[in-house]
Design a protein around this motif. Sequence first.
Motif, short mmCIF file in Angstrom:
data_model
loop_
_atom_site.label_atom_id
_atom_site.label_comp_id
_atom_site.label_asym_id
_atom_site.label_seq_id
_atom_site.Cartn_x
_atom_site.Cartn_y
_atom_site.Cartn_z
N ARG A 50 50.32 22.28 15.55
CA ARG A 50 50.06 20.96 14.73
C ARG A 50 49.79 21.29 13.14
NH1 ARG A 50 47.33 15.94 17.82
NH2 ARG A 50 48.33 16.25 19.84
N LEU A 51 49.03 22.29 12.60
CA LEU A 51 48.59 22.92 11.67
C LEU A 51 49.86 23.25 10.75
CD1 LEU A 51 45.53 25.16 11.91
CD2 LEU A 51 45.69 23.33 10.35
N ARG A 52 50.84 23.94 11.51
CA ARG A 52 52.03 24.32 10.74
C ARG A 52 53.05 23.31 10.50
NH1 ARG A 52 55.27 28.78 14.16
NH2 ARG A 52 55.52 26.99 15.49
N ALA B 178 55.41 19.61 6.71
CA ALA B 178 55.77 18.05 6.54
C ALA B 178 55.21 17.54 5.06
CB ALA B 178 55.00 17.10 7.59
N HIS B 179 54.31 18.08 4.76
CA HIS B 179 53.73 17.82 3.32
C HIS B 179 53.75 18.78 2.25
CE1 HIS B 179 51.18 15.34 6.06
NE2 HIS B 179 51.03 14.55 5.06
N THR C 146 47.60 27.81 4.58
CA THR C 146 46.05 28.51 4.55
C THR C 146 45.27 27.30 3.68
OG1 THR C 146 47.20 29.46 2.31
CG2 THR C 146 46.70 30.92 4.35
N ALA C 147 46.14 26.67 2.80
CA ALA C 147 45.59 25.58 1.94
C ALA C 147 44.99 24.21 2.94
CB ALA C 147 46.59 25.13 0.99
N PRO D 41 43.45 16.25 6.30
CA PRO D 41 44.23 16.41 7.62
C PRO D 41 43.41 16.49 8.96
CG PRO D 41 44.43 18.10 6.03
CD PRO D 41 43.35 17.16 5.58
N PHE D 42 43.86 15.83 9.80
CA PHE D 42 43.22 15.55 11.26
C PHE D 42 41.85 15.22 11.16
CE2 PHE D 42 46.30 19.28 10.86
CZ PHE D 42 47.49 18.78 11.68
#
Length: 257
Positions: free
Chosen positions: A212-214, A219-220, A225-226, A240-241
Amino acid sequence: MSETGSDSAPSGNPPKSGAVRDPLNGSVAPIRRLAEYCLHLPGVQASGILLTDGRHLHQRFAAAGPAAGRLEHLQVDLAEGPCRDVCRTGTLLADVPLAHPQYRARWPHFAPQALAEGFTAATVVPLQHRGRLLGALNLFHQHRDLEAAYIGACQALAETTAWALAREQELARARAHNAQLQTALDSRVIIEQAKGVLTERLRLPPHEAFTRLRAYARAHQQKLTAVAHRVVHGPTDRGPFPRPRPLSTEPEGEGDA
């Protein structure tokens, strides 16, 4: 007087004095001292040094004497001259008569300028270390005024200087490699922290948290890392999340009396 130069300086005006920076690593290089020392050898009227990476001249040089600064800059600007040739071939040029038709034809712009500055000959010594060409030392003088013994001395000095340059470059590469490793480690740490946060916050297994992080980063159009940093250090109710709001357990209609 020792001078330095770069591609930002006009060819007619030698750059200001100061320590030469090795273009490959930014540290103070020993080439200025070599240029200054050679100026004291009998017969030498001016001296300069150009550096190379084996394929291209760097837009920096060291020069002892204003005329040498102008001539070294000219060689960089015009891509012609004895120092440039030795930076390409690695072959010593000794007592080259600049007024000779052969060299006037070889360096049609440089040779007349050097003669106009008052020099009738040039001797150029390569700076090499373990077969690697790092640059060239250019000595300006009068034809037949520079003895072979002093040319030999300059070769010995050039070898020592080349060794020092090579060591500077090796240290710079090692520092750059260590910095890259540290950056990679820091990135991995923050990503692992973000995975841990999402595992707890969204009740996800670690591999799903990373997926999900990736996906969010892609997507954005943001760096992974940011995004991870915002998850770990940002507010939990937005970004995020965000943390899911707890569902109300109060029965519908209660408290309306």
